[in-house]
Design an enzyme around this catalytic site. Structure first.
Site, PDB file in Angstrom:
ATOM      1  N   PRO A 272       1.492  -0.195  29.083  1.00 56.82           N
ATOM      2  CA  PRO A 272       1.235   0.388  30.410  1.00 56.82           C
ATOM      3  C   PRO A 272       2.471   1.088  30.977  1.00 56.82           C
ATOM      4  O   PRO A 272       3.564   0.531  30.996  1.00 56.82           O
ATOM      5  CB  PRO A 272       0.854  -0.834  31.254  1.00 56.82           C
ATOM      6  CG  PRO A 272       0.332  -1.835  30.271  1.00 56.82           C
ATOM      7  CD  PRO A 272       1.155  -1.624  29.037  1.00 56.82           C
ATOM      8  N   GLU A 273       2.274   2.333  31.412  1.00 53.58           N
ATOM      9  CA  GLU A 273       3.321   3.095  32.072  1.00 53.58           C
ATOM     10  C   GLU A 273       2.835   3.423  33.483  1.00 53.58           C
ATOM     11  O   GLU A 273       1.788   2.932  33.925  1.00 53.58           O
ATOM     12  CB  GLU A 273       3.650   4.352  31.263  1.00 53.58           C
ATOM     13  CG  GLU A 273       4.114   4.045  29.839  1.00 53.58           C
ATOM     14  CD  GLU A 273       4.612   5.282  29.089  1.00 53.58           C
ATOM     15  OE1 GLU A 273       5.182   6.183  29.730  1.00 53.58           O
ATOM     16  OE2 GLU A 273       4.422   5.340  27.859  1.00 53.58           O
TER      17      GLU A 273
ATOM     18  N   LYS B 139       6.661   0.658  37.223  1.00 51.33           N
ATOM     19  CA  LYS B 139       5.674  -0.112  36.461  1.00 51.33           C
ATOM     20  C   LYS B 139       5.302  -1.419  37.151  1.00 51.33           C
ATOM     21  O   LYS B 139       4.592  -2.245  36.575  1.00 51.33           O
ATOM     22  CB  LYS B 139       6.228  -0.407  35.062  1.00 51.33           C
ATOM     23  CG  LYS B 139       6.538   0.838  34.235  1.00 51.33           C
ATOM     24  CD  LYS B 139       7.086   0.448  32.871  1.00 51.33           C
ATOM     25  CE  LYS B 139       7.506   1.661  32.066  1.00 51.33           C
ATOM     26  NZ  LYS B 139       8.026   1.292  30.729  1.00 51.33           N
TER      27      LYS B 139
ATOM     28  N   ARG C 290      13.364   2.690  20.261  1.00 53.49           N
ATOM     29  CA  ARG C 290      12.056   3.251  20.590  1.00 53.49           C
ATOM     30  C   ARG C 290      11.671   4.350  19.597  1.00 53.49           C
ATOM     31  O   ARG C 290      12.489   5.199  19.268  1.00 53.49           O
ATOM     32  CB  ARG C 290      12.063   3.854  21.999  1.00 53.49           C
ATOM     33  CG  ARG C 290      12.344   2.856  23.103  1.00 53.49           C
ATOM     34  CD  ARG C 290      12.506   3.580  24.429  1.00 53.49           C
ATOM     35  NE  ARG C 290      12.800   2.674  25.514  1.00 53.49           N
ATOM     36  CZ  ARG C 290      11.880   2.135  26.299  1.00 53.49           C
ATOM     37  NH1 ARG C 290      10.607   2.414  26.100  1.00 53.49           N
ATOM     38  NH2 ARG C 290      12.220   1.314  27.282  1.00 53.49           N
TER      39      ARG C 290
END
Length: 262
Positions: free
Chosen positions: A2-3, A59, A249
């Site tokens: 979730p962003e 977030k 990442r």
């Protein structure tokens, strides 16, 4: 993961499902998602309270009650769902909120990397969010540019650093940089004023579209729509996409649209 757009979607779920309703019962199914509060204190603080207008910062979702504030962070796999009284409880439903009548909402999370916090007042909320930078959807251009100028590392790392800018994750950062034509390995402090302004514009446009969709949409015209293809190609020019890792990442970019100037 979730962003910002996902969490904005969860905020809307909270508005439609819970705003104005009294919390009849808090059912903690898994204390592993509670941080700095135990199940009994959470129940005592919230039961009988009424949810008011929720907020989002980056977030984080702030569920206000006119007293204590419940803060939710969704980590890698968290979700917020509105459910009916007869809907079966799922294995990963960690905390359930009974709002009476036909309304329940649930915090569901498979991996439990984040969870729920309780803040007694506004100062406690501020302490919990103290390390968060300005919200990516609300930040003005001047503050955005100042934050980037102060960074020595790569632009991709700066965009995903929540202390610099709150709300952007891996997918959004790659999408924004692709739209702005910037290589993810470009040093943030080396951007020209024109590049910073263009990056800000593309960030705003990307966020507005993603918030409307409630996620980072895997559209054919977006980089996000092709990054997981077996043989991914740039939707703009058709060049084979490159992959690497930055700060742990997975990073995807187009070598033609985003040339490495270093």
């Amino acid at each position: 993961m979730p962003e910002l757009p996902d969490v904005e979607g969860f905020r809307r779920v909270l508005v439609s499902c819970a705003k104005g309703r009294v919390i009849r019962r808090v059912d903690v199914r898994d204390t592993g998602v509670l941080h700095g509060v135990d199940a009994r204190r959470l129940r005592d603080a919230l039961e009988g309270r009424r949810f008011t207008e929720p907020e989002r910062h980056g977030k984080w979702l702030l569920a206000h009650t006119g007293g204590p504030t419940l803060l939710l962070h969704f980590g890698m796999t968290g979700r917020l769902l509105c459910a009916g009284p007869d809907d079966a409880v799922q294995a990963h439903d960690r905390v359930l909120f009974d709002l009476g009548g036909d309304r329940r909402f649930r915090y569901r999370d498979q991996r439990k990397l984040q969870g729920l916090w309780l803040a007694d007042d506004d100062s406690a909320v501020a302490r919990l969010l103290d390390r968060q930078g300005p919200d990516a959807l609300a930040v003005d251009r001047e503050d955005f540019e100042a934050a980037l100028c102060a960074r020595r590392g790569h632009i991709k790392t700066a965009l995903t650093d929540q202390s610099v800018l709150a709300g952007l994750g891996n997918l959004l950062a790659d999408e924004i940089l692709w739209r702005a034509g910037l290589h993810p390995g470009t040093r943030a402090a080396d951007l020209t004023e024109s590049e910073r302004r263009h990056l800000y514009t593309q960030m705003r446009r990307t966020l507005r579209s993603a918030v409307t969709a409630g996620c980072v949409p895997p559209r054919d015209s977006w980089l996000t729509g092709h990054r997981d293809d077996p043989d991914p190609a740039c939707p703009r020019c058709g060049t084979h996409l490159r992959r690497t890792r930055q700060a742990g990442r997975g990073t995807v970019w187009c070598p033609r649209c985003q040339p490495d100037g270093g």
